[in-house]
Each structure stands twice: as structure tokens, then as C-alpha cells.
Scaffold this active site. Structure first.
Site, PDB file in Angstrom:
ATOM      1  N   ILE A   1       0.835  -1.202   0.000  1.00 27.51           N
ATOM      2  CA  ILE A   1       0.000   0.000   0.000  1.00 27.51           C
ATOM      3  C   ILE A   1       0.868   1.249   0.000  1.00 27.51           C
ATOM      4  CG2 ILE A   1      -1.895  -1.215   1.137  1.00 27.51           C
ATOM      5  CD1 ILE A   1      -1.238   0.328   3.681  1.00 27.51           C
ATOM      6  N   CYS A   2       0.386   2.293  -0.634  1.00 27.90           N
ATOM      7  CA  CYS A   2       1.114   3.559  -0.753  1.00 27.90           C
ATOM      8  C   CYS A   2       0.946   4.363   0.540  1.00 27.90           C
ATOM      9  CB  CYS A   2       0.590   4.355  -1.949  1.00 27.90           C
ATOM     10  SG  CYS A   2       1.376   5.961  -2.105  1.00 27.90           S
ATOM     11  N   LEU A   3       2.063   4.569   1.222  1.00 22.00           N
ATOM     12  CA  LEU A   3       2.049   5.352   2.455  1.00 22.00           C
ATOM     13  C   LEU A   3       3.044   6.501   2.397  1.00 22.00           C
ATOM     14  CD1 LEU A   3       1.960   2.440   5.056  1.00 22.00           C
ATOM     15  CD2 LEU A   3       0.079   3.894   4.362  1.00 22.00           C
TER      16      LEU A   3
END
Length: 184
Positions: free
Chosen positions: A118-120
């Protein structure tokens, strides 16, 4: 913590901060860090259960505590959507946050990297860097994964990219029922 809602501030405030600056290659110091990680995870899980907000299960997948696996879920329109969850502790941990993976969602949203990571980067990584080494796995779940699920799962469901498990089973059940009805 400015810009956070009261509920988020309250939950984050109840997750113990960690003090040991150690990663997987640091021997006894890493074992001490793992103890702190477990304490924080247990506290976060207890807070969630007390607020009827239980949304994940996670455990170390190896004795070294460098691989973690479990599941997380999000309730949307009164239906629970559950996803396998996994991540490895980076060698540079805790200076570098773990990259949380939801492999079954790989390729279904632009806010994800190859392999279901996931893009964090924009929102969470600067916060992690500012709070190193006090933040740990529980903080990554609370301030990284939870908001990501809240933002992405409704969009994925509403666009048809993610189906509820009951909806996926329904066509097969209907076909079997119609097949048996036609045979009689």
C-alpha cells in the site's frame, strides 16, 4: 497530531511509544525491541476491542520477528471485506517503516505498489520519520493501514473491483441450484 480527529488522537495516545532503537541485525537489542512491539500491539488490540473496533489479526510468522502475517478487514455498507495482510521488517528498521502488503488487492488501485504494497509515502512516511524510534508496528497499522483501508475499500467496492465473499459464491450456488432443478 494536529489535523487528526479526536478519536484518532485518543487511540494513538493509548498505544505505548517504543524506546529501543534496534533492527533485525541488532541481536539482543532487537529482542528487546520485539518485546516493546508486542506490548504496543497488545495495547492497541485491547483499545480496539474495548471500542468495538476490532479490525485486524497479526502475528510474527518467524521466530526472528522479521516477517509478519495476518488479516485485516473493513466494514462497508454493513458487509465485512477481509484481506490477507503481510510485511517484512526492513533491515534499516525502525528508521524505515515496514511496507504493508495486501496481496489480494494487487493491481486494483493506483494507491498501491507492485506486490500489493500500500502507498504510504505522502502521508505516513514523514510522520514515521519524525517519530522514529517511538513508532512501531501498531502505529503503522493505526496511522498507515487503517486510514488507507477507510479511503480505498469503499471506492474499490463501489467500482466493483472488490466483491464481497457472499457475492462471489452466489453465482456458483445459483448455477448449481438451477442445474439440480433442471435434472429433476
Amino acid at each position: 497530531m494536529e489535523g487528526w480527529d479526536r478519536g484518532t488522537k485518543s487511540v494513538v495516545g493509548e498505544i505505548p511509544l517504543l524506546s529501543t532503537r534496534a533492527g533485525p541485525r541488532d541481536g539482543e537489542a532487537w529482542r528487546q525491541r520485539l518485546k516493546e512491539e508486542y506490548r504496543a500491539l497488545i495495547a492497541y488490540t485491547s483499545v480496539n476491542k474495548s471500542k468495538d473496533n476490532d479490525w485486524f489479526r497479526i502475528s510474527a510468522a518467524n521466530l526472528e520477528g522479521t516477517r509478519w502475517e495476518g488479516s485485516c478487514w473493513y466494514v462497508h455498507n454493513l458487509r465485512r471485506y477481509e484481506f490477507p495482510l503481510q510485511f517484512d521488517i526492513p533491515v534499516a528498521y525502525p528508521q524505515v517503516a515496514p511496507e504493508i502488503e495486501l496481496p489480494t488487492l494487487d493491481g486494483k488501485t493506483h494507491k498501491m505498489y507492485r506486490g500489493g504494497k500500500i502507498c504510504l509515502t505522502v502521508h505516513f512516511k514523514p510522520l514515521w520519520a519524525k517519530n522514529c524510534p517511538r513508532f512501531g508496528i501498531a502505529h503503522a497499522l493505526c496511522l498507515g493501514l487503517a486510514p488507507w483501508l477507510a479511503a480505498e475499500v469503499p471506492i474499490l467496492v463501489d467500482s466493483g473491483m472488490v466483491k464481497h465473499k457472499d457475492d462471489e459464491a452466489a453465482p456458483a450456488d445459483a448455477a448449481a441450484a438451477s442445474g439440480s432443478a433442471a435434472a429433476s
